[in-house]
Scaffold this motif. Structure first.
Motif, short mmCIF file in Angstrom:
data_model
loop_
_atom_site.label_atom_id
_atom_site.label_comp_id
_atom_site.label_asym_id
_atom_site.label_seq_id
_atom_site.Cartn_x
_atom_site.Cartn_y
_atom_site.Cartn_z
N LYS A 42 0.86 -1.17 0.00
CA LYS A 42 0.00 0.00 0.00
C LYS A 42 0.90 1.23 0.00
CE LYS A 42 -1.32 1.40 4.36
NZ LYS A 42 -2.26 1.52 5.46
N ALA A 52 0.50 -0.11 -8.14
CA ALA A 52 -0.71 0.70 -7.86
C ALA A 52 -1.90 0.19 -8.68
CB ALA A 52 -0.46 2.17 -8.17
N ARG A 53 -3.06 0.38 -8.09
CA ARG A 53 -4.31 -0.08 -8.69
C ARG A 53 -5.21 1.11 -9.02
NH1 ARG A 53 -3.69 -5.84 -6.99
NH2 ARG A 53 -1.49 -5.76 -7.53
N PRO A 54 -6.16 0.91 -9.94
CA PRO A 54 -7.03 2.03 -10.31
C PRO A 54 -7.85 2.58 -9.13
CG PRO A 54 -7.27 0.23 -11.88
CD PRO A 54 -6.43 -0.29 -10.75
N LYS A 55 -8.34 1.68 -8.27
CA LYS A 55 -9.25 2.11 -7.20
C LYS A 55 -8.65 1.86 -5.82
CE LYS A 55 -13.50 1.71 -9.80
NZ LYS A 55 -13.06 1.07 -11.05
N ALA A 56 -9.23 2.53 -4.81
CA ALA A 56 -8.77 2.35 -3.43
C ALA A 56 -8.76 0.88 -3.07
CB ALA A 56 -9.69 3.11 -2.49
N ASN A 57 -7.72 0.46 -2.35
CA ASN A 57 -7.51 -0.96 -2.04
C ASN A 57 -6.68 -1.00 -0.75
OD1 ASN A 57 -6.05 -3.52 -2.04
ND2 ASN A 57 -6.71 -3.76 -4.16
N HIS A 85 -2.85 -2.23 -1.55
CA HIS A 85 -2.10 -1.70 -2.69
C HIS A 85 -2.31 -0.20 -2.76
CE1 HIS A 85 -1.44 -5.72 -4.46
NE2 HIS A 85 -2.63 -5.98 -3.96
N ASN A 128 -3.17 3.26 -4.71
CA ASN A 128 -4.05 3.52 -5.86
C ASN A 128 -3.48 4.67 -6.69
OD1 ASN A 128 -5.30 6.12 -5.04
ND2 ASN A 128 -6.07 4.88 -3.34
N HIS A 188 -1.08 -3.17 -12.10
CA HIS A 188 -2.39 -2.53 -12.23
C HIS A 188 -3.48 -3.49 -12.67
CE1 HIS A 188 -1.31 -2.47 -16.48
NE2 HIS A 188 -0.17 -1.89 -16.13
#
Ligand SMILES: [Zn+2]
Length: 234
Positions: free
Chosen positions: A163, A182-187, A190, A192, A209
């Motif tokens: 994160k 990093a990911r597209p949405k809150a997680n 990980h 974002n 991603h």
């Protein structure tokens, strides 16, 4: 470096996207693989014909280490005993859990050469480069790293799965090329895309991603999302 895959946890099985991984090469010759999750082994064989001896593993999730047990066993049979490089605590998890299927036949030391690297220590990965691990914050114990040259200059870094964590990002951002998970949405486990935005200097890139090429090049075209086959000089 060449990107092998940019998939997330379930990407390979459910979307047919290769797990996040990249290869380090010198003059076109691969010398160090970064992570060997589900689907990565097949891609390495298709693109390079063989595995480099050095395999760095950031953590024991299937999308980062899922192909390891099979590859180590086959490479050993070919008399190309692999060298697995990981943070010390990750090495223990790999030896106990990831390769458990082989342990009735042989011990971990017979299967591979394990380079367990303590925090604040570094180890050689060839061509005068060293690797040092930095712990991330993730659902499984996970480490990022910095690769430095013989002058101690930070050339390449990768967060591994983590994160967003200011200390980790600060340490890794000293490198010429900084690759962040990093990911597209809150997680919860990980970073974002919004959190990493200010760290995307001209040499910052996003891996892990889990987006298709089409999504990456349309919806998220403004972001430096790494995709399979992309090459970056460092
Ligand atoms: Zn993970």
């Amino acid at each position: 470096m060449v990107v092998i895959g940019s998939g997330a946890g379930a990407s390979y099985i459910y979307d047919g996207l290769t797990s996040s991984s990249f290869m380090l090469l010198k003059s076109g010759e691969p010398f160090c693989l970064i992570d060997l999750g589900l689907g990565v082994g097949r891609q390495v064989i298709e693109r390079f014909g063989q595995f480099p001896r050095n395999i760095v593993i950031t953590h024991n999730h299937s999308d980062h280490a899922g192909d390891l047990a099979v590859v180590l066993r086959v490479e050993l049979a070919k008399e190309c005993k692999s060298k697995v490089i990981a943070a010390t605590a990750v090495t223990e998890r790999l030896k106990q859990h990831r390769i458990a299927e082989h342990l009735e036949q042989m011990n971990a030391e017979a299967l591979a050469d394990w380079v367990a690297v303590d925090e604040n220590e570094k180890t050689d990965i060839g061509f005068g480069l060293t690797i040092q691990f930095y712990q991330g914050v993730h659902s499984e114990l996970s480490y990022g790293f910095v690769v430095r040259d013989e002058n101690g200059h930070a050339r390449l870094s990768y967060t591994g799965d983590s994160k967003f964590e200011t200390d980790l990002y600060q340490n890794l951002s000293e490198a010429d090329v900084f690759i962040m998970d990093a990911r597209p949405k809150a997680n919860p486990w990980h970073a974002n895309f919004i959190e990493v935005k200010e760290w995307l200097t001209p040499n910052g890139y996003i891996l892990g991603h889990g987006l298709t090429k089409e999504q990456a090049m349309t919806e998220y075209a403004s972001l430096p999302l790494l995709l399979s086959n992309q090459q970056i000089k460092f």
